[in-house]
Design an enzyme around this catalytic site. Structure first.
Site, PDB file in Angstrom:
ATOM      1  N   CYS A   7      -8.401  -6.301   2.732  1.00 57.54           N
ATOM      2  CA  CYS A   7      -8.395  -4.881   3.102  1.00 57.54           C
ATOM      3  C   CYS A   7      -9.802  -4.292   3.179  1.00 57.54           C
ATOM      4  CB  CYS A   7      -7.562  -4.087   2.095  1.00 57.54           C
ATOM      5  SG  CYS A   7      -5.850  -4.656   2.003  1.00 57.54           S
ATOM      6  N   GLY A  11       6.279  -8.172   0.757  1.00 56.18           N
ATOM      7  CA  GLY A  11       6.918  -9.413   1.163  1.00 56.18           C
ATOM      8  C   GLY A  11       5.986 -10.506   1.629  1.00 56.18           C
ATOM      9  N   SER A  56       0.833  -1.213   0.000  1.00 55.99           N
ATOM     10  CA  SER A  56       0.000   0.000   0.000  1.00 55.99           C
ATOM     11  C   SER A  56       0.865   1.259   0.000  1.00 55.99           C
ATOM     12  CB  SER A  56      -0.941   0.005   1.210  1.00 55.99           C
ATOM     13  OG  SER A  56      -1.907  -1.019   1.094  1.00 55.99           O
TER      14      SER A  56
END
Length: 394
Positions: free
Chosen positions: A326, A201, A73
């Protein structure tokens, strides 16, 4: 509860053991701040630069083009806001798609309030943009095209290299949110004409809270985070050395194992899709049938609510989702499903299953059997389904 079956790898993945072990020394032993000048800090600094080299190699870039961030983000925000600010004298027009992650969509909405104009490209029923529509949308004041590599909900992979080619022919920068793609499909920034790329990651078995932004040599976005000279003065803040090391190790291994993992995931995915479509009536697969992420299967089931399906799957030890983690607290149907043309009542019955190489064919069969029983149970309580069945028999 039965043994856990984890099928929400698009939300996050388990940190693999090799990445965890690579991180350990930088928590307690080699804990020096890489920005410090004494020799003890040199171990951390060396580890960061080796990680930068490794990540660059994994995506076909150069080490000096990799900038570490707090995740996908932040990388998306930096790429879009940074270019918007840096090139505002050239123009204030940005092109994106209607099915982007909210890290992109909300950033574009923020810029609209600052006087920028954003074109939101529609998609077809499979979630693909129209390249001709993209080219027609480009204007003299267009400064950025930001189109995701692969959709986080329905798994559709965009024609990224062609998008990049069109952007370069028109002198427009191209950023791609590749959070779901990096480590799962081949990515080469040079061959695919990518100017900026975001990655995270924890989507490829690295740690959470760490990501990177690839920035091509010909551009310099304005800083998103101020406060220090880290990352060659472009991103302030003490570097997360363990996270950087773990992410680099996870990505290196993901790329090494990509051929066999892609094959294994696609086989499990296709088996899962075939069984669901054949054995559960009144359901549909969302996203492109072939041009999709190897570990993504996304369905909609008529006459049920996706949330009820998730709760009952959880009771059987199966972790799944209805879309992006999200937006999991939202009661609105997915903007992605609405964009591909599904009505609200169908979009509400969605289920996203995202696999990892740790899953097995047995997991797929167990999940299909659970879905069949749960869908049948939920439909038995639906008056809409009863009316539908009666009309079908009439």
């Amino acid at each position: 509860m039965s043994e856990l079956i984890y099928l929400d790898n698009a939300a996050t993945t388990a940190v693999r053991q090799e990445a965890y072990r690579a991180m350990e020394p930088y928590f307690i032993q080699n804990y020096g701040n890489p920005a410090s000048i004494y020799r003890f800090a040199g171990e951390s600094r060396k580890a960061v630069e080796e990680a930068r080299e490794s990540i660059a190699e994994a995506i076909g870039g150069k080490a000096e083009q990799i900038f570490f961030t707090g995740g996908g983000s932040e990388s998306d925000n930096w790429a879009i806001k940074g270019i918007a600010e840096a090139l505002q004298k050239k123009g204030k027009h940005i092109i994106t798609s209607a099915i982007e992650h909210h890290a992109v969509l909300h950033t574009c909405e923020y810029l609209e309030k600052q006087g920028y104009e954003v074109t939101y490209l529609g998609v077809d029923g499979n979630g693909l943009i129209d390249l001709q529509e993209l080219e027609k949308a480009i204007r003299p004041d267009t400064i950025l095209i930001t189109i995701m590599f692969a959709n986080n909900e329905i798994g559709t992979i965009q024609p990224v290299a062609e998008i990049g080619r069109i952007a370069r022919e028109h002198g427009v920068l191209f950023h791609t949110d590749a959070v779901q793609a990096v480590g799962h499909v081949p990515v080469n920034v040079e061959e695919m004409n990518i100017d900026m790329l975001s990655a995270s990651g924890h989507k490829f078995h690295g740690p959470k809270g760490i990501g990177f932004l690839y920035i091509g040599q010909k551009m310099k976005p304005a800083n998103l985070i101020h406060g220090g000279a880290q990352e060659r003065g472009m991103r302030g803040g003490t570097l997360n050395v363990p996270g950087i090391v773990g992410m680099a190790e996870a990505l290196k291994l993901a790329v090494e194992e990509l051929p066999q993992n892609q094959k294994k995931l696609a086989q499990m995915r296709d088996h899962l899709i075939q069984r669901v479509l054949e054995e559960v009536p009144y359901c549909r697969l969302n996203g492109h049938r072939e041009q999709r992420l190897p570990g993504n299967a996304h369905f909609c089931f008529s006459f049920i609510e996706g949330e009820s399906l998730l709760i009952l799957l959880d009771q059987r030890g199966i972790c799944a989702s209805s879309g992006s983690a999200c937006t999991s607290g939202s009661l609105d149907p997915s903007h992605v499903l609405l964009a591909i043309g599904l009505p609200h009542e169908i979009a509400h019955g969605s289920l996203r299953l995202t696999l990892s190489a740790e899953n097995t064919m047995k997991d797929m069969d167990t999940t299909v059997e659970a879905i069949k029983g749960i869908v049948e149970r939920l439909r038995s309580m639906s008056p809409l389904y009863d009316d539908f069945v009666r009309k079908q028999k009439a």
